[in-house]
Design a protein around this motif. Structure first.
Motif, PDB file in Angstrom:
ATOM      1  N   ALA A  77       0.851  -1.400  -0.032  1.00 45.28           N
ATOM      2  CA  ALA A  77      -0.003  -0.013   0.050  1.00 45.28           C
ATOM      3  C   ALA A  77       0.576   1.311   0.091  1.00 45.28           C
ATOM      4  O   ALA A  77       0.480   2.313  -0.635  1.00 45.28           O
ATOM      5  CB  ALA A  77      -0.978  -0.105   1.098  1.00 45.28           C
ATOM      6  N   LEU A  78       2.023   1.095   0.742  1.00 46.11           N
ATOM      7  CA  LEU A  78       2.889   2.138   0.910  1.00 46.11           C
ATOM      8  C   LEU A  78       3.546   2.666  -0.512  1.00 46.11           C
ATOM      9  O   LEU A  78       3.601   3.776  -1.119  1.00 46.11           O
ATOM     10  CB  LEU A  78       3.964   2.399   1.863  1.00 46.11           C
ATOM     11  N   GLU A  79       4.174   1.380  -0.867  1.00 44.14           N
ATOM     12  CA  GLU A  79       4.926   1.510  -2.320  1.00 44.14           C
ATOM     13  C   GLU A  79       4.081   1.925  -3.561  1.00 44.14           C
ATOM     14  O   GLU A  79       4.553   2.612  -4.447  1.00 44.14           O
ATOM     15  CB  GLU A  79       5.617   0.260  -2.671  1.00 44.14           C
ATOM     16  N   GLY A  80       2.755   1.641  -3.500  1.00 47.18           N
ATOM     17  CA  GLY A  80       1.671   1.853  -4.589  1.00 47.18           C
ATOM     18  C   GLY A  80       0.964   3.197  -4.323  1.00 47.18           C
ATOM     19  O   GLY A  80      -0.067   3.390  -5.008  1.00 47.18           O
ATOM     20  N   ARG A  81       1.555   3.773  -3.508  1.00 41.89           N
ATOM     21  CA  ARG A  81       0.755   5.184  -3.199  1.00 41.89           C
ATOM     22  C   ARG A  81       0.899   5.975  -4.434  1.00 41.89           C
ATOM     23  O   ARG A  81       1.715   5.984  -5.210  1.00 41.89           O
ATOM     24  CB  ARG A  81       1.539   6.070  -2.133  1.00 41.89           C
ATOM     25  N   THR A  82      -0.320   6.891  -4.525  1.00 41.31           N
ATOM     26  CA  THR A  82      -0.509   7.715  -5.762  1.00 41.31           C
ATOM     27  C   THR A  82      -0.558   8.946  -5.278  1.00 41.31           C
ATOM     28  O   THR A  82      -0.881   9.477  -4.166  1.00 41.31           O
ATOM     29  CB  THR A  82      -1.719   7.275  -6.465  1.00 41.31           C
ATOM     30  N   LEU A  83      -0.113   9.898  -6.103  1.00 41.42           N
ATOM     31  CA  LEU A  83      -0.154  11.312  -5.799  1.00 41.42           C
ATOM     32  C   LEU A  83      -1.605  11.965  -6.104  1.00 41.42           C
ATOM     33  O   LEU A  83      -2.359  11.400  -6.985  1.00 41.42           O
ATOM     34  CB  LEU A  83       0.975  12.021  -6.918  1.00 41.42           C
ATOM     35  N   LEU A  84      -1.977  12.970  -5.110  1.00 41.50           N
ATOM     36  CA  LEU A  84      -3.331  13.231  -5.249  1.00 41.50           C
ATOM     37  C   LEU A  84      -3.262  14.538  -5.804  1.00 41.50           C
ATOM     38  O   LEU A  84      -2.553  15.224  -5.746  1.00 41.50           O
ATOM     39  CB  LEU A  84      -3.981  13.373  -3.630  1.00 41.50           C
TER      40      LEU A  84
END
Ligand code: ZN
Length: 198
Positions: A191-198
């Protein structure tokens, strides 16, 4: 529970007042305590009062600690320009257990919930905005994927946008409504590695 003595009743009632402890468990724990050697009971009682007396909030990230600043905020090995906002100290611990996160945290102490009457002023948001006035390269929002967590994430991202600091949201490998602390480390890392910019 009139069949117990006053002292036992009181112990059972105190234990029952703890989260996740039902009446049966409270009674089981009470009798367990009564069977413990006196020194062990004194150690237990002392650990409770000492924790309550000594524990305070870190002046930077607001996690629970026993010093002015927590070990994460004072560590030389952490990237202070990377801040992860979490709902509580238990979530922080969940991320720490992955051993892969090198940034620092900001503990919000809750999430915005219009239903429960918890507004932005009731969580440590003002303090987060103050921290963002410093040298910050990214803010990761790792609130839970509950309605409250998502509301909080959206609110923070709107608030931070004008500052120009990149805001990201952890990926939704985390089940909806799932409490971060119960999720295994691999899922958390993903979940952390796959975080996306908002
Ligand atoms: Zn801290």
């Amino acid at each position: 529970m009139e069949f117990y003595s006053e002292a036992i009743n009181r112990l059972v009632e105190e234990l029952e007042g703890l989260p996740g402890i039902g009446s049966k468990t409270a009674q089981r724990l009470a009798f367990h305590v009564l069977n413990m050697p006196k020194e062990r009971v004194e150690q237990l009682a002392d650990s409770l009062t000492t924790a309550k007396e000594k524990i305070c909030l870190c002046k930077t990230c607001f996690t629970l600690t026993d010093k002015e600043y927590c070990p994460i905020c004072t560590s030389q090995n952490r990237n202070k320009k990377l801040i992860m906002a979490v709902e509580n100290t238990r979530d922080l611990v969940a991320y720490e257990k992955t051993g892969k996160y090198e940034g620092v945290y900001h503990v919000l102490h809750g999430a915005i919930s219009p239903m429960l009457g918890i507004g932005p002023g009731d969580i440590r948001l003002k303090e987060l905005m103050e921290r963002l006035q410093g040298d910050v390269e990214e803010l990761i929002i790792a609130t839970n994927s509950s309605l409250e967590g998502e509301t909080t994430a959206m609110y923070i991202s709107k608030l931070v946008k004008p500052t120009g600091i990149p805001v990201s949201r952890i990926a939704s490998g985390v089940p909806v409504g799932g409490d971060l602390e119960y999720i295994d480390e691999v899922t958390l890392l993903r979940a952390l590695e796959g975080r996306t910019l908002l």
